[in-house]
Design a protein around this motif. Structure first.
Motif, mmCIF file in Angstrom:
data_model
loop_
_atom_site.group_PDB
_atom_site.id
_atom_site.type_symbol
_atom_site.label_atom_id
_atom_site.label_comp_id
_atom_site.label_asym_id
_atom_site.label_seq_id
_atom_site.Cartn_x
_atom_site.Cartn_y
_atom_site.Cartn_z
ATOM 1 N N PRO A 78 0.708 -1.462 0.333
ATOM 2 C CA PRO A 78 0.225 0.208 0.385
ATOM 3 C C PRO A 78 1.078 1.497 0.032
ATOM 4 C CG PRO A 78 -1.029 -1.110 1.163
ATOM 5 C CD PRO A 78 0.625 -2.346 0.934
ATOM 6 N N GLY A 79 1.731 0.852 0.806
ATOM 7 C CA GLY A 79 2.900 2.266 1.328
ATOM 8 C C GLY A 79 3.334 2.217 -0.924
ATOM 9 N N GLY A 80 3.647 1.333 -1.475
ATOM 10 C CA GLY A 80 4.074 1.853 -2.754
ATOM 11 C C GLY A 80 5.528 1.025 -3.162
ATOM 12 N N ASN A 81 6.182 0.494 -1.870
ATOM 13 C CA ASN A 81 7.127 -0.360 -2.112
ATOM 14 C C ASN A 81 7.233 -1.049 -2.580
ATOM 15 O OD1 ASN A 81 6.785 -1.076 0.017
ATOM 16 N ND2 ASN A 81 9.248 -0.961 1.375
ATOM 17 N N GLY A 82 7.410 -2.589 -3.570
ATOM 18 C CA GLY A 82 7.420 -2.891 -4.707
ATOM 19 C C GLY A 82 8.408 -4.011 -3.983
ATOM 20 N N ILE A 83 7.639 -5.560 -4.558
ATOM 21 C CA ILE A 83 8.928 -6.417 -4.107
ATOM 22 C C ILE A 83 8.397 -7.406 -5.422
ATOM 23 C CG2 ILE A 83 9.180 -7.398 -1.829
ATOM 24 C CD1 ILE A 83 6.987 -9.170 -1.540
ATOM 25 N N GLY A 84 9.414 -8.450 -5.750
ATOM 26 C CA GLY A 84 9.018 -9.520 -6.330
ATOM 27 C C GLY A 84 9.513 -9.351 -7.679
ATOM 28 N N GLY A 85 8.353 -8.819 -8.499
ATOM 29 C CA GLY A 85 9.246 -8.376 -10.094
ATOM 30 C C GLY A 85 8.469 -9.463 -11.065
ATOM 31 N N PRO A 86 8.465 -8.848 -12.381
ATOM 32 C CA PRO A 86 6.921 -10.381 -13.471
ATOM 33 C C PRO A 86 7.422 -11.648 -12.807
ATOM 34 C CG PRO A 86 8.367 -8.725 -14.477
ATOM 35 C CD PRO A 86 8.846 -9.047 -13.417
ATOM 36 N N LEU A 87 6.308 -12.902 -12.977
ATOM 37 C CA LEU A 87 6.436 -14.134 -12.568
ATOM 38 C C LEU A 87 6.930 -14.997 -13.851
ATOM 39 C CD1 LEU A 87 3.895 -14.297 -10.557
ATOM 40 C CD2 LEU A 87 5.859 -14.310 -9.993
ATOM 41 N N ILE A 88 7.707 -15.170 -14.005
ATOM 42 C CA ILE A 88 7.984 -16.232 -15.339
ATOM 43 C C ILE A 88 8.179 -17.803 -14.202
ATOM 44 C CG2 ILE A 88 9.712 -16.893 -17.381
ATOM 45 C CD1 ILE A 88 10.434 -14.034 -17.012
#
Lengths: 819, 161
Positions: A604-614
């Motif tokens: 919700p705060g904007g920071n991300g994890i992961g990246g595209p799933l392949i």
């Protein structure tokens, strides 16, 4: 993998779901290579040889070069590249000599088809015609002309193939099992006969077509109607010594292949024309006539079978000699010889066996892979021979087959032990026998005989085949998740019509637990973007690519769980998922949708994890080995698919005219991933096999010119040639290393149907047939000459393919010795 | 020479060479590549289109012969954005494999059904006899035509024993 999951636990696998490629095909929107236009594209055309064997004295291209609209004219003189899958023996354009009727001698590129066509007519070629060798057995004689005098200098795959320099033998295979002499000593009967079949054409409805572009810096771009993009790339790279990464192969929709498009064909010539045309793309498309003679066909075969059998019906020894008529170039024929050699006995256990299989060069259009890879050809002889033996020893031919059939514990010709999981050929035979009421005529059939004056005959035959492929054949699947939580799968098996793409989509949907609508599989292939697959051949695609697809799906879900576990603050072992979301097993209300994981999760705060799933899946054939060169022992078989056909025919004893009343076919497919598609393969291949059995085949004149390179004189089955009734059956003994237990069935329906027809005709009217195809006049002739199976034969008689279709039934007959 | 003809309800006027075949005119001049060439000799039926209500091998017709003609090709079958009833039946009954013969096959079936809304199996076989299919063995095509003419509901089953 997942072979023991019961049917009722599966949502997509085992269901006849709609094919994923048919809407485009039904609306005319599917683009095949022949539909493609590339900016700046020129049109190519090939000058072909009218002779079977000749020295090229002179080629005058000056008039063609001056024709307005012509961009390039090339001949073999300026090209110094040899191509070959296993044995590198073929120039792109004939160099110095032509080796078969229809061989490419020169080519042009021009601004239109019309100009290219006109230019070809302006090229003058002066030949010195040489004596051609047309018969594979004659070609073995010491004084026979050599098709390839330089055979000893040719590069070849040494682990698998053995050319014999100084002869016309492109490959010699030997299989030795048990003690043959001892086996024959134990036999109560020894039965020997020779069988023949001619070359035939695959007849894909789309002829071979390629668009090639050779740009500055040796960048190659090819759009082509091929089955095996990475094989085209690999062979191109080797022959032209260009790095693989410089070569891009794109394959759009393909209008049928059947093995004829498995290797490399028009691609190099299209590219050479492009290079000489300043890098403009050049489209080369075979005419139907060129499809028959410039492009490869199926090899002819002369097959000698000598069998020792006990009074009890048990086969104790068998010696088989196969003379494969490869034509002018080895192409796949050397591997057909290898693969059919280790299957040469059919699905029957022979304790003591020798097989000698020779690939023989002749001055005829060359043989390549064709649906069944040699098995259609030899199964004609084997299945006719099984009936001959049964008749000779006075046993019912089905009982005789069941007695000798492969069972758990049996060993193959290469020493592989058959297990409970290999498949069940006995059950296949029983199922088709039941379907056709084998061994009796029903009331309706008796009434039909009475009404028509024709005779009804029934037969049951059996078959087997394993993929012919390198022992380490590998493939890969990449599964990418799209923003909405759907997936797109890429792999480089080509969809040549068999429906494998739909089956792989079903496997992915099942493994992911996603609705099948969320699984997208683009049909077109591009080696610049798609992961490696060896080739689309051998009925190996479903098993290998299916396994890779399962592994890619598992990998994708594992990666989704890694991120979902963090988001849900849970250990991965506590997670489960459905088609929409990953959730906590014990608190399903706590979940994260795939659409939020697909390209990277944002808190919700904007920071991300992961990246595209392949997800990535790789699979390599496991446990296979090369064959010993002296004994042929080893393990070449990824899986054995067994099958059987039951056939009912009605024959007019006066004219030989016949009607096929019913064909029942059964295959042990492990598990039918898509039953409707399996049924399509079963019936489609059976009819293609009946074409081979009933009327297809090449006719040559004595100089080796092909006389029937057209649909006028070389028909394929039409809708009026099909049996009155068909019954497609599957037995499902799971393949342990198959995806959901499945094994391949693309080729098998075509195998042994020829023998089924010959045997049923013999049962109906007593015609002794050893050559296919079986035309009414062949039956009539066999009945007139009265060549009964127990009449003495002309052992060692050489069947001349140049004449065979017209007279072989008269020339061939049986030889039996009773001890 | 100049010709005017109607294809799938749209009128076209074009200057053409006198030796231009209808097939090449449709495919190359108009870009309607759904119609295929399988032999160029009128044997295989891949190029079948409907000309003034009759099926024709477009590889054997000259475009010049077709001035004023009303022609139907595969592209006209789903112009509404939906598959036609017969296309639906082909889709459901696995009547398509490589798909190269399919456009011509659909055209032959369309002409048949217009004349004969409930064809028998033999009539279907006769109507598509000139359309070679190397993949399917025709059986599932015939079943699809039966379904498309309301003479069959269910997909024929593969028998599992």
């Amino acid at each position: 993998m997942f072979e023991n999951v019961p049917d009722n636990g599966l949502k997509y696998v085992g269901k006849g779901v709609d094919r994923i490629d048919t809407v485009e095909k039904l609306t005319g929107k599917a683009l095949y290579t022949c539909d493609w236009l590339v900016p700046g594209m020129l049109f190519g055309k090939i000058k072909t040889s009218p002779h079977a064997r000749a020295r090229i004295i002179k080629i005058d291209t000056s008039k063609a070069e001056k024709l307005p609209g012509v961009h390039a004219v090339i001949t073999g003189n300026e090209l110094d590249y040899r191509m070959g899958l296993y044995l590198v023996d073929k120039h792109i354009l004939a160099k110095g000599v032509v080796r078969h009727f229809g061989e490419a001698v020169a080519a042009v590129s021009a601004e239109s088809w019309e100009v290219a066509h006109h230019a070809i007519g302006l090229i003058d070629v002066e030949y010195e015609v040489l004596e051609a060798v047309l018969d594979p057995v004659e070609a073995l004689k010491e004084d026979a002309p050599l098709v390839h005098p330089d055979l000893g200098k040719y590069d070849h795959v040494r682990e698998a193939f053995t050319p014999v320099p100084g002869t016309n033998i492109a490959n010699r295979m030997k299989y030795r099992k048990g003690d043959l002499e001892q086996g024959f000593r134990e036999a109560d009967f020894i039965i020997e006969r020779r069988y023949t079949n001619p070359s035939v054409q695959h007849v894909p409805m789309e002829t071979h077509v390629s668009i090639g572009q050779w740009s500055v810096g040796d960048k190659i771009s090819i759009i082509t109607s091929a089955q095996s993009p990475f094989t085209v790339r690999n062979l191109f790279a080797h022959s032209f010594k260009i790095p693989h990464e410089n070569i891009r192969i794109q394959i759009p929709y393909v209008g049928g292949g059947f093995g004829g498009k498995a290797g490399i064909h028009l691609e190099p010539l299209a590219c050479c024309l492009s290079r000489k045309s300043g890098g403009r793309p050049v489209k080369l498309q075979a005419t139907r006539e060129e499809e028959f003679s410039l492009l490869p066909c199926r090899s002819g075969l002369v097959y000698n079978i000598k069998t020792g059998v006990k009074k009890s019906g048990k086969i104790v020894a068998q010696q088989m000699t196969m003379y494969w008529d490869a034509g002018a170039y080895a192409d796949y024929a050397v591997n057909v010889t290898r693969a059919s050699g280790y299957s040469a006995a059919g699905p029957y256990e022979i304790p003591n066996a020798w097989v000698d299989a020779l690939t023989i060069y002749t001055n005829k259009p060359f043989g390549t892979a064709y649906r069944g890879f040699g098995h259609v050809e030899f199964s004609w002889g084997i299945e006719r021979h099984m009936d001959l033996i049964a008749k000779t020893i006075g046993m019912d031919s089905l009982k005789f087959r069941l007695l000798n059939a492969m069972k758990p514990g049996s060993t193959t010709l290469t020493g592989e032990v058959i297990s409970e999981n290999t498949g069940n050929v006995t059950r296949c035979m029983e199922a088709v026998a039941e379907s056709i009421n084998y061994g009796q005529l029903t009331g309706a059939e008796k009434a039909r005989e009475k009404k028509t004056g024709r005779k009804i005959g029934k037969s049951v035959v059996a078959l087997h085949k394993a993929p012919a492929m390198p022992s380490f054949t590998g493939t890969s699947v990449i599964l990418r998740m799209n923003e909405n939580g759907s997936v797109s799968a890429t792999f480089s098996l080509t969809e040549i019509g068999a429906g494998t793409y739909t089956s792989v989509a079903q496997i992915i949907a099942e493994t992911l637990k996603f609705p099948i609508e969320k699984v997208h599989v683009p049909i077109e292939i591009d080696t610049n973007h798609d992961p490696y697959d060896w080739q689309t051949v051998a009925s190996k695609g479903l098993l290998l690519t299916g396994n890779a697809a399962i592994l890619a799906a598992i990998d994708l879900i594992r990666k989704a769980y890694e991120i979902a576990g963090q988001v849900l603050r849970a250990s991965q072992c506590d997670l489960d998922h459905d088609g929409e979301k990953v959730f906590l097993k014990h608190h399903p209300a706590k979940f994260v949708p795939f659409s939020k994981l697909a390209v990277g999760y944002a808190y919700p705060g904007g920071n991300g994890i992961g990246g595209p799933l392949i997800g990535v899946g790789r699979y390599c054939a496991q446990g296979l080995s090369n064959l010993d060169k002296e004994t042929g022992q080893g393990n070449p078989a990824l899986d054995w698919t067994y099958g059987a056909h039951g056939l009912i025919v009605e024959v007019d004893p006066k004219t030989g005219a016949y009607t096929i009343i019913k064909v029942a076919s059964a295959f042990d497919v492990g598990r039918a991933i898509n039953p409707a598609a399996v049924r399509g393969q079963a019936i489609g291949g059976m009819i293609q096999g009946l074409g081979t059995a009933m009327f297809e085949g090449y006719y040559y004149d004595r100089a080796g010119r092909l006389l029937n390179p057209s649909f006028t004189d070389n028909k394929i089955p039409t809708s009026l040639d099909i049996p009155e009734e068909v019954d497609a059956i599957v037995v499902e003994t799971p393949q342990i290393d198959g995806p959901f237990g499945a094994r391949g069935v693309g080729e098998h329906s075509m195998i042994a149907i020829c023998g089924a027809l010959g045997n049923a005709i013999e049962k109906a009217v007593g015609a002794n047939l050893t050559h296919m195809p079986i035309r009414p006049q062949d039956i009539w002739k066999a009945l007139q000459t009265g060549a009964k199976p127990d009449s003495p034969g002309i052992s060692g008689d050489v069947v001349n393919f140049a004449e065979a279709p017209l007279c072989s039934t008269r020339r061939d007959s049986g030889k039996h010795k009773k001890r | 020479m100049k010709i005017t003809l109607t294809i799938n309800g749209r009128e076209y006027t074009r200057d053409i060479a006198e030796n231009r075949t209808l097939l090449r005119f449709i495919r190359e001049d108009l870009g309607l590549t759904g119609t295929k060439e399988g032999c160029g000799a009128g044997e295989c039926g891949a190029c079948t289109v409907i000309v003034n209500g009759k099926t024709m091998n477009s590889c054997l017709m000259l475009a010049a012969e077709c001035s004023g003609a009303v022609i139907e090709t595969i592209e006209g079958e789903s112009e509404s954005g939906e598959l036609s009833k017969m296309q639906q039946a082909f889709h459901k009954h696995h009547a398509v494999q490589c798909g190269f013969c399919t456009p011509g096959m659909i055209m032959s079936v369309k002409a048949l059904v217009k004349k004969n809304p409930k064809p028998t199996v033999h009539q279907i076989q006769e109507a598509i006899e000139g359309n070679f299919c190397r993949c399917t063995g025709y059986t599932q095509i015939i079943e699809a035509v039966q379904a498309g003419t309301d003479q069959r509901d269910e997909q024929e089953e593969l028998r599992r024993v």
